[in-house]
Scaffold this active site. Structure first.
Site, PDB file in Angstrom:
ATOM      1  N   ASP A 138     -63.135 125.990  63.646  1.00 41.50           N
ATOM      2  CA  ASP A 138     -63.607 125.825  65.054  1.00 41.50           C
ATOM      3  C   ASP A 138     -64.774 126.512  65.491  1.00 41.50           C
ATOM      4  O   ASP A 138     -64.836 127.787  65.372  1.00 41.50           O
ATOM      5  CB  ASP A 138     -62.520 126.145  65.962  1.00 41.50           C
ATOM      6  CG  ASP A 138     -61.224 125.286  65.827  1.00 41.50           C
ATOM      7  OD1 ASP A 138     -61.334 124.116  65.034  1.00 41.50           O
ATOM      8  OD2 ASP A 138     -60.229 125.823  65.855  1.00 41.50           O
TER       9      ASP A 138
ATOM     10  N   ASP B 115     -53.230 115.207  71.979  1.00 39.63           N
ATOM     11  CA  ASP B 115     -53.084 116.764  72.458  1.00 39.63           C
ATOM     12  C   ASP B 115     -51.925 116.805  73.310  1.00 39.63           C
ATOM     13  O   ASP B 115     -52.116 116.051  74.420  1.00 39.63           O
ATOM     14  CB  ASP B 115     -54.458 117.108  73.002  1.00 39.63           C
ATOM     15  CG  ASP B 115     -55.552 117.327  71.845  1.00 39.63           C
ATOM     16  OD1 ASP B 115     -55.175 117.000  70.567  1.00 39.63           O
ATOM     17  OD2 ASP B 115     -56.668 117.781  72.163  1.00 39.63           O
TER      18      ASP B 115
END
EC number: 5.3.1.16
Length: 241
Positions: free
Chosen positions: A129, A8
């Site tokens: 998500d 990330d």
């Protein structure tokens, strides 16, 4: 089953967030390309990369870091974060990205995602998500009134490669994967599912592997690797057994 180590990116650094909160970022390094090569040395042929700044901005914010990763990692790179235009999608494929992950765009403009899936067969992953079973968008800042299964089903005949299911409430917290919700989604939708959020150790890999036949394609793991709780080589061996 595929194990995707996660990188990330925030301001060019390798970080992990807790529950998707940019203010709760732990920095694990400032050389993403080197981190990618370490994962390759451990036997990984797949990598999951997220441009976190891009998720909020709606455009590429860590392009240089991603390009460095693409040069140093010989395998398949799956990239997400703020990819919401055709130019962005095709541009990343031209640079060598294997699959593009689309989340906010899937909820806001599903036809666009379907068009991309048609134009780039096998290249589009839809990120689902969830917070308490409902879909969240805009870098997880907004929670919608659409359920995970409802969103996923919109793409069943669209030709998307996979669904990337993340339980936001577990992400970066090492609580263990939400096995029940992940397996339920895989069973109810005719698209392979990648599990994400909460992996804490080899047991998560083992449990997901048991349900591979239900439609679990892979698992993404970040913090467990960086904290040394999960050995990548062992995880890959178990997943591929």
């Amino acid at each position: 089953m595929i194990v995707f180590p996660a990188i990330d990116l925030k301001a060019g650094q390798v970080v992990r967030l807790a529950e998707g909160d940019m203010d709760r970022a732990t920095v694990y390094g400032d050389n993403p390309a080197h981190q990618a090569s370490l994962f390759a040395q451990a036997g990984s042929q797949y990598l999951h990369v997220v441009d976190l700044d891009g998720s909020f901005a709606g455009r590429a914010e860590n392009r240089e870091a991603v390009e460095g990763i693409l040069k140093s990692f010989p395998g398949h790179v799956q990239l997400g974060g703020g990819i919401r235009t055709r130019e962005a999608v095709s541009g990343w494929f031209d640079l060598g990205v294997s699959r593009v992950v689309m989340g906010t765009a899937a909820l806001k403009d599903p036809q666009f995602v379907k068009d991309m899936a048609k134009e780039f067969p096998g290249g589009i992953v839809v990120a689902v998500d969830a917070r308490d079973g409902m879909v969240a968008t805009e870098g997880w800042a907004d929670v919608s009134d659409v359920s995970v299964v409802d969103l996923a089903r919109r793409f069943e005949d669209a030709g998307v490669a996979s669904l990337l299911f993340t339980d936001i409430g577990r992400d970066g917290l090492l609580k263990g994967v939400n096995l029940d919700a992940t397996v339920e989604l895989a069973r109810r939708v005719d698209i392979p599912v990648i599990a994400s959020g909460g992996v804490k150790g080899i047991d998560d890999i083992r449990m997901l592997k048991i349900h591979e036949g239900d439609g679990i394609e892979g698992v993404i793991t970040g913090r467990a690797l960086y904290d040394g709780r999960l050995d990548l080589k062992a995880a890959i061996e178990m997943a591929e057994a």
